[in-house]
Enzyme design. Structure first.
Site, mmCIF file in Angstrom:
data_model
loop_
_atom_site.group_PDB
_atom_site.id
_atom_site.type_symbol
_atom_site.label_atom_id
_atom_site.label_comp_id
_atom_site.label_asym_id
_atom_site.label_seq_id
_atom_site.Cartn_x
_atom_site.Cartn_y
_atom_site.Cartn_z
ATOM 1 N N HIS A 77 6.979 -1.715 4.742
ATOM 2 C CA HIS A 77 6.643 -2.947 5.149
ATOM 3 C C HIS A 77 7.190 -4.160 4.649
ATOM 4 O O HIS A 77 6.726 -4.082 3.396
ATOM 5 C CB HIS A 77 5.299 -2.957 5.621
ATOM 6 N N LYS A 117 -5.601 -3.220 -3.274
ATOM 7 C CA LYS A 117 -5.411 -3.115 -4.644
ATOM 8 C C LYS A 117 -6.221 -1.959 -5.343
ATOM 9 O O LYS A 117 -5.598 -1.564 -6.833
ATOM 10 C CB LYS A 117 -6.008 -4.608 -5.296
ATOM 11 N N TYR A 125 0.063 -10.005 -3.235
ATOM 12 C CA TYR A 125 -0.058 -8.646 -2.095
ATOM 13 C C TYR A 125 0.649 -7.581 -2.811
ATOM 14 O O TYR A 125 0.349 -6.381 -2.764
ATOM 15 C CB TYR A 125 0.075 -9.112 -0.693
ATOM 16 N N PRO A 166 -11.589 -3.620 -0.599
ATOM 17 C CA PRO A 166 -10.262 -3.219 -0.256
ATOM 18 C C PRO A 166 -9.622 -4.210 0.712
ATOM 19 O O PRO A 166 -8.267 -3.944 0.712
ATOM 20 C CB PRO A 166 -10.705 -1.946 1.006
ATOM 21 N N TYR A 170 -4.659 -8.433 9.417
ATOM 22 C CA TYR A 170 -5.903 -9.005 8.819
ATOM 23 C C TYR A 170 -6.401 -10.032 9.609
ATOM 24 O O TYR A 170 -5.869 -11.044 10.046
ATOM 25 C CB TYR A 170 -5.602 -9.434 7.441
#
Length: 394
Positions: free
Chosen positions: A72, A297, A385, A293, A201
Site C-alpha cells: 500500500h 505500531k 506511519y 493499535p 481510518y
C-alpha cells in the site's frame, strides 16, 4: 540442556529473533507455553512497515509475503464524512507499507525454524529465568512431567505483556509508564472484499472505525466501543449497521457484509517499562511496551527491538563487543517513545472521548485539520506511519 540464546515466547518476535540468530550460526532454543495451533490462532496486526518487511527478507522468510502481501502506497482518513488521502509513497520518498497478517508472518517463521532444524519446545510450563545478573544465566521449565534446566549466555523475553520475563525482574528495578483508554476496539474478520483499496481510518461523532484487510477476499473491520461492552452484545447485523453509520456515504454504500469468522474486543492502552533489560535478560516487544493499535505500531516495534538485539548479539559473538549489551534499552526506547507518541496522537485525534468538554473537542478538531490541510503535516503523519529508520549499532 545448553544454548547460546534462550528465547522465551514463540510469537513473531521470538521466532524472528531466533531465525536471524540461527542463520548467523548462533544457537538458540525457544520455549513456548502454548501449542503451535494456539499461537497461530491469535488474530493480530497486519500492517508491516518497510523496515519489518526488509527484516523478514533478511531472515529468509519473505517469499510468501512478497508473493501474497498487499503493498500500500497510502491510506485514507475519513473525518466526519470528509475524505483525505495520505500519499505515503510521495510524502516519504518512496516508502510503503505491506498488508500481511501476523498469523501468516508467524506461520512462515515456524516453517523456516522447523526446516532449519532449530529447536522450539511448545507446551513448556513453569518457565522461570534465573541468574540474569550473573555471567551464567539459566532458565528452568517443566515439560511432560519433568523439570529441565537450560543454561545459556543470554535470555530474550519475547513472551508478551502477560509473560514471565518482565514479571521476573524485581519491581523496584523498573519504571512503569501507562495510560489505559476508556474504550476498546471491537474487531471482526470476514470473508468479504475490502470496502476500499487502502485502509480507511474514520473519525465520527459516534466513534472511531477502521476498515482494514488481510487479502483481496478477507477483511478486518473495527469499531470503537465502550470498555465495558461484551462481544455477545454485538450481533453481526448490529456491527455492520454501526460501521455503515460511521463511514462516508460512498463507502457505506459500497460495503459488502457477511458472517463474521472471528469477533473480539481488544482494550486499548499505552504501556512502557524502563529499562528494557535486566542483566543478561532483554525484554522484546509486548513484554516491554504496548501501544494502541491506531498507529499500526505494535508488531513493528517488536521487529525493531529484534533488529537491535540481533545486531548487538552479532557483534558480541563475532567481535567480542560486550560493551554494546548495555546500549540495548537506550537504543530501543528512543524508537519506542516516538512510536508511543504517534500512536497516542492518532488515538487522541480519531477517537471520541466522552470526558472531553466542548473546548477540548474543538482543539482536537483544529489540530487534526492543521495536519491534514498542510503538506508538512501530512508528511509528518506519513513519515511516522511508514516507520522511522532502524538505528545503526556502532
Amino acid at each position: 540442556m545448553k544454548t547460546q540464546v534462550a528465547i522465551i515466547g514463540a510469537g513473531p518476535s521470538g521466532l524472528l529473533l531466533g531465525q536471524l540468530l540461527h542463520n548467523a550460526g548462533i544457537d538458540t532454543l525457544i520455549l513456548e507455553r502454548q501449542t503451535p495451533d494456539y499461537v497461530l490462532g491469535r488474530i493480530r496486526a497486519g500492517v508491516l512497515e518497510q523496515g519489518m518487511v526488509e527484516l523478514l527478507r533478511q531472515a529468509g522468510v519473505g517469499q510468501r509475503m512478497d508473493a501474497e502481501g498487499l503493498v500500500h502506497a497510502g491510506f485514507e482518513l475519513a473525518l466526519d464524512g470528509r475524505r483525505v488521502h495520505i500519499d505515503l509513497q510521495a510524502l516519504t520518498g518512496g516508502k510503503t507499507v505491506t498488508i500481511y497478517g501476523q498469523t501468516e508472518v508467524t506461520r512462515d517463521l515456524m516453517a523456516a525454524r522447523r526446516d532449519g532444524g532449530a529447536q522450539t519446545i511448545y507446551e513448556a510450563s513453569n518457565v522461570v529465568p534465573h541468574g540474569m545478573k550473573t555471567a551464567e544465566p539459566f532458565v528452568t521449565f517443566d515439560k511432560d512431567g519433568e523439570t529441565y534446566r537450560l543454561d545459556c549466555d543470554y535470555i530474550a523475553g519475547c513472551d508478551g505483556f502477560h509473560g514471565v520475563a518482565r514479571q521476573s525482574i524485581p519491581a523496584d528495578c523498573l519504571k512503569v509508564f501507562e495510560r489505559v483508554y476508556p474504550f476498546g476496539w471491537l474487531g471482526i474478520l470476514a470473508d468479504t472484499p475490502p470496502v476500499h483499496e487502502e485502509l480507511v481510518y474514520a473519525r465520527h461523532e459516534r466513534g472511531f472505525a477502521l476498515c482494514s484487510m488481510r487479502s483481496p477476499t478477507r477483511t478486518r473491520y473495527y469499531l470503537q466501543v465502550p470498555a465495558q461492552d461484551k462481544v455477545e452484545d454485538w450481533s453481526d447485523q448490529r456491527f455492520w449497521d454501526e460501521l455503515k453509520s460511521r463511514l462516508p456515504a460512498a463507502l457505506a454504500d459500497a460495503l459488502v457484509t457477511g458472517p463474521s469468522i472471528e469477533k473480539s474486543i481488544a482494550p486499548l492502552r499505552s504501556f512502557v517499562v524502563e529499562p528494557m533489560q535486566y542483566g543478561r535478560m532483554f525484554l522484546v516487544g509486548d513484554a516491554a511496551h504496548i501501544v494502541p493499535p491506531t498507529g499500526a505500531k505494535g508488531l513493528n516495534l517488536a521487529a525493531s527491538d529484534v533488529s537491535t538485539l540481533f545486531n548487538i548479539l552479532l557483534k558480541v559473538y563475532r567481535e567480542g563487543r560486550v560493551d554494546l549489551l548495555e546500549k540495548y534499552s537506550e537504543v530501543c526506547l528512543r524508537r519506542v517513545w516516538k512510536a508511543e507518541r504517534f500512536s497516542w496522537w492518532m488515538t487522541s485525534m480519531l477517537h471520541r472521548f466522552d470526558e472531553h468538554d466542548a473546548f477540548s473537542q474543538r482543539i482536537s478538531e483544529s489540530e487534526l485539520a492543521y495536519f491534514v490541510d498542510s503538506e508538512a503535516g501530512r508528511k509528518t503523519i506519513a513519515e511516522n506511519y511508514v516507520g522511522l529508520p532502524y538505528e545503526a549499532i556502532e
